[in-house]
Design an enzyme around this catalytic site. Sequence first.
Site, PDB file in Angstrom:
ATOM      1  N   VAL A 127       1.651  -1.556  -0.040  1.00  0.00           N
ATOM      2  CA  VAL A 127       0.036  -0.061  -0.148  1.00  0.00           C
ATOM      3  C   VAL A 127       0.735   1.393   0.066  1.00  0.00           C
ATOM      4  O   VAL A 127       1.800   1.693   0.806  1.00  0.00           O
ATOM      5  CB  VAL A 127      -0.884   0.081   1.300  1.00  0.00           C
ATOM      6  CG1 VAL A 127      -2.111   1.003   1.291  1.00  0.00           C
ATOM      7  CG2 VAL A 127      -1.923  -1.551   1.087  1.00  0.00           C
ATOM      8  N   PRO A 128       1.500   1.825  -0.894  1.00  0.00           N
ATOM      9  CA  PRO A 128       2.221   2.740  -1.437  1.00  0.00           C
ATOM     10  C   PRO A 128       2.654   4.199  -0.479  1.00  0.00           C
ATOM     11  O   PRO A 128       2.205   5.077  -1.829  1.00  0.00           O
ATOM     12  CB  PRO A 128       2.391   2.423  -3.208  1.00  0.00           C
ATOM     13  CG  PRO A 128       1.110   2.722  -3.295  1.00  0.00           C
ATOM     14  CD  PRO A 128       0.598   1.659  -2.288  1.00  0.00           C
ATOM     15  N   CYS A 129       2.322   4.110   0.619  1.00  0.00           N
ATOM     16  CA  CYS A 129       2.462   5.102   1.439  1.00  0.00           C
ATOM     17  C   CYS A 129       3.710   6.502   0.966  1.00  0.00           C
ATOM     18  O   CYS A 129       3.291   7.743   1.603  1.00  0.00           O
ATOM     19  CB  CYS A 129       1.960   5.066   2.911  1.00  0.00           C
ATOM     20  SG  CYS A 129       3.693   4.024   3.360  1.00  0.00           S
ATOM     21  N   HIS A 130       4.166   5.329   0.607  1.00  0.00           N
ATOM     22  CA  HIS A 130       6.280   6.173   0.539  1.00  0.00           C
ATOM     23  C   HIS A 130       5.139   7.453  -0.945  1.00  0.00           C
ATOM     24  O   HIS A 130       6.289   8.673  -1.709  1.00  0.00           O
ATOM     25  CB  HIS A 130       7.182   5.790  -0.447  1.00  0.00           C
ATOM     26  CG  HIS A 130       6.919   4.674  -1.580  1.00  0.00           C
ATOM     27  ND1 HIS A 130       5.470   3.509  -0.953  1.00  0.00           N
ATOM     28  CD2 HIS A 130       7.234   4.726  -3.066  1.00  0.00           C
ATOM     29  CE1 HIS A 130       5.788   2.922  -2.352  1.00  0.00           C
ATOM     30  NE2 HIS A 130       6.788   3.251  -2.946  1.00  0.00           N
TER      31      HIS A 130
END
Length: 163
Positions: A127-130
Amino acid sequence: MNEFDSIVRVNSPIGRLEITALNDKIVGLEIERAGRLPHESSPEKVSTVLRQAAKQLAEYFAGKRRTFDLPLSLAGTEFQNSVWNTLMTIPFGDVRSYGDVGMSTGRATAGRAVGGAVGANPIPIIVPCHRVLASDGRITGYSGGNGIPTKVWLLDHEGIPHR
């Protein structure tokens, strides 16, 4: 901390990763911080979904995978889940601002709340929070691994410009 019935640890360019699953769904991913993982005392118990996750993460780090296809179980508030669902729509190599994420959840002025939900993401990378930056491209923080250096590595890996 999340509940889990299986756990695996894998090496990565950003440190060891600890992936947990419950009922054949990924529930957590932790990035090593200061040489430690939260469940190091738990013996590994590998499941099919954790094997898939380890394989897909290895492909991602090798530059051969841009999306993840894994069953996830995200335990959070309705608002957190709306933010995390929005994060999963951000394509590899692309970025959104905290304001963009807030607008997509119907709370355009909830920047601080969006930041809190992004930081509480239990399954980073997948889950690409970056991929969330300040509106001017600045990195404002990262709660995974060693913090900002970990986020810088992930952004650079995806060719995402940042300041």
